[in-house]
Design a protein around this motif. Structure first.
Motif: not given
Length: 96
Positions: A21-25, A29-30, A51-61
């Motif tokens: 997940g991009r949230c783990r990069q 910002d957690p 947060a949603k901006a990070l999600c849009t580029r996430c490979p596991v969205l």
């Protein structure tokens, strides 16, 4: 309340997707994914947008979103959706 009995079995294959997940990069910002006590707009809107901006580029969205919907995750941004958006989606699924 989260439906813990619906959680995947505790094996690596069931949870391994979260590692990607991009949230783990490092640049994520957690704190952006969960609101602090007493947070109000416009701070909440700015945090949620980050947060949603990070999600849009996430490979596991999609996997993240389905996890949150299937477990009825009550808090935070999961799969690019906030708590209210997930509730709306679940309600629409029940009607359909």
């Amino acid at each position: 309340m989260a439906m813990t009995k619906q959680l995947p079995r505790p094996v690596a294959e069931s949870w391994d997707w979260q590692r990607f997940g991009r949230c783990r990069q490092a640049d994520a910002d957690p704190d952006a994914f969960f609101h602090p006590i007493g947070e109000r707009d416009p701070a909440r809107s700015r945090r949620t947008a980050r947060a949603k901006a990070l999600c849009t580029r996430c490979p596991v969205l999609r996997r993240c979103r389905e996890y949150a919907l299937s477990t009825r995750e009550p808090y935070g941004i999961w799969g690019g959706l906030d708590e209210h958006e997930r509730e709306q989606l679940l309600a629409a699924r029940r009607v359909a």
